[in-house]
Design a protein around this motif. Sequence first.
Motif, short mmCIF file in Angstrom:
data_model
loop_
_atom_site.label_atom_id
_atom_site.label_comp_id
_atom_site.label_asym_id
_atom_site.label_seq_id
_atom_site.Cartn_x
_atom_site.Cartn_y
_atom_site.Cartn_z
N VAL A 266 -16.26 -1.17 30.80
CA VAL A 266 -15.14 -2.08 30.52
C VAL A 266 -14.52 -1.83 29.15
O VAL A 266 -13.80 -2.66 28.62
CB VAL A 266 -15.59 -3.55 30.65
N GLY A 267 -14.79 -0.64 28.58
CA GLY A 267 -14.07 -0.22 27.37
C GLY A 267 -14.77 -0.48 26.06
O GLY A 267 -14.13 -0.44 25.00
N THR A 284 -8.46 7.62 26.20
CA THR A 284 -8.49 7.30 27.62
C THR A 284 -9.92 7.05 28.04
O THR A 284 -10.81 7.88 27.79
CB THR A 284 -7.91 8.45 28.47
N THR A 285 -10.18 5.89 28.64
CA THR A 285 -11.51 5.59 29.15
C THR A 285 -11.52 5.83 30.65
O THR A 285 -10.57 5.49 31.37
CB THR A 285 -11.92 4.14 28.81
N VAL A 286 -12.58 6.46 31.14
CA VAL A 286 -12.70 6.86 32.54
C VAL A 286 -13.96 6.23 33.13
O VAL A 286 -15.05 6.36 32.56
CB VAL A 286 -12.76 8.39 32.68
N GLU A 287 -13.81 5.56 34.25
CA GLU A 287 -14.91 4.84 34.89
C GLU A 287 -14.72 4.87 36.40
O GLU A 287 -13.59 4.70 36.90
CB GLU A 287 -14.94 3.39 34.38
N ALA A 288 -15.81 5.09 37.14
CA ALA A 288 -15.72 5.19 38.60
C ALA A 288 -15.50 3.85 39.27
O ALA A 288 -14.89 3.79 40.35
CB ALA A 288 -16.98 5.85 39.15
N GLU A 289 -15.98 2.77 38.68
CA GLU A 289 -15.88 1.45 39.27
C GLU A 289 -14.52 0.83 38.95
O GLU A 289 -14.21 0.53 37.80
CB GLU A 289 -17.01 0.56 38.75
N SER A 291 -13.14 -2.08 39.46
CA SER A 291 -13.08 -3.42 38.85
C SER A 291 -13.35 -3.34 37.35
O SER A 291 -12.74 -4.07 36.56
CB SER A 291 -14.07 -4.36 39.53
N ALA A 292 -14.26 -2.44 36.94
CA ALA A 292 -14.52 -2.25 35.52
C ALA A 292 -13.29 -1.68 34.82
O ALA A 292 -12.94 -2.09 33.70
CB ALA A 292 -15.73 -1.34 35.31
N THR A 293 -12.61 -0.73 35.49
CA THR A 293 -11.41 -0.16 34.91
C THR A 293 -10.33 -1.21 34.71
O THR A 293 -9.63 -1.23 33.68
CB THR A 293 -10.87 0.97 35.80
N ASP A 294 -10.19 -2.10 35.67
CA ASP A 294 -9.21 -3.18 35.54
C ASP A 294 -9.49 -4.02 34.29
O ASP A 294 -8.57 -4.38 33.54
CB ASP A 294 -9.23 -4.08 36.78
N THR A 310 -9.42 5.09 36.65
CA THR A 310 -10.52 5.03 37.59
C THR A 310 -10.78 6.41 38.18
O THR A 310 -9.84 7.08 38.64
CB THR A 310 -10.21 4.05 38.74
N GLY A 311 -12.02 6.84 38.16
CA GLY A 311 -12.35 8.13 38.76
C GLY A 311 -13.77 8.53 38.44
O GLY A 311 -14.34 8.11 37.42
#
Length: 410
Positions: A266-267, A284-289, A291-294, A310-311
Amino acid sequence: MGEWLGQMIEVDVTNIAHGGVSVARHDGRVVFVSDAIPGERVLVRITDDKKKSFWRAETVKVVTASKHRKDHVWSAASIDRDPDNRAGGAEFGHIELSHQRTLKAQILRESLERMAKVTHAPVVEVVPGDDERNGLGWRTRVSLHVNDAGNLGPFAARSHRVISVRDLPLATPELSAAAPLDQNFAGFERVDVLNPSSGGVRLIMGKQKPQVITELVGEREFSLLDSGFWQVHHGAAEVLTAAVQDAIDPELFDPAASNLDLYGGVGLFAAAVGDKFGPATKITTVEAESSATDHAAQNLSEWLGARAETGRVDRWLRQLVTGASATERARLERATVVLDPPRSGAGREVVELLASAAPAHVVYVACDPVAFARDVAFFAEKGYTLRAVRAFDLFPHTHHVEAVGTFTRD
């Protein structure tokens, strides 16, 4: 194989191994022993004799005790109990607290020497306040399981058998007081108990809809779902924020470069970078989930140059490096990358993709010393040297240790 299963033998414990077990030998064979301390002689029961190269065993009785042994901090996991009925989750609770850190430092140092051929000897640092509480009262998240009778408790060590307990001494006082240990949860498989920074203790059961919670790091707020990932120790997010900020060399950091926060959740660490280097910092923060990216996008909204994508990190990096223009490659080569992979580590593919982008500076937050050491070796193959490493005791009375490593290009 199988003739030794369940038999009792006496062994001398000589070393510590990764995973919360100690090392002994019997007739030349390695025996991994739980609930023991290097330097002890113990009576053990063989629990796994299937491998030719090693066995596993549980301590039944201490014959000659280490000076570092003390009464277990959790009676439910005490040596006085049959090994089958000892609660899991506090496998170092019988070891004096400062010696736990000595053993954790040894595991990290030996992992780096053995797997990466590098020598670093970090002291495992204490979270402020933990010594005063004897390493108790730190867990803000606990997963409890439900047996066929509906009784709630942790799993036994190294099994899926539920152990009924009367208390949760590693949990925060608020969580421990609110945990419904004496209630029946027939029909459920698991109950998660959370004590976030604000909003009080909450239970998560079954398929209930996730709710938004707020966690505080200093004066900064982070929103996330109660089902999402957050550091377990109540002080961990603040400690790691400071550690990541300290690990970044200001002379190497370029706020206009294509800085990255991989496995960014979540950053938390993107915010740490932005707080240190200013609101115009590009990251840039990158996360597969998703909802966490949101939530990361919301948590990072005050930084003009911050983005949340998201990725899966491997796929995202592959697309980045294969599609980068000459200008983008130049920005990547000036970049600082923070990565906080899961316990399994980043792995060869991610390290190689990241190295192909050639960032100037990498800060790696690691929760497993063996996976970290393996990745240090992968980075070395690609021309990156581990310049410094710090370690933190974010999981007192367990074998886990957190590390923050800093790499630069050779």
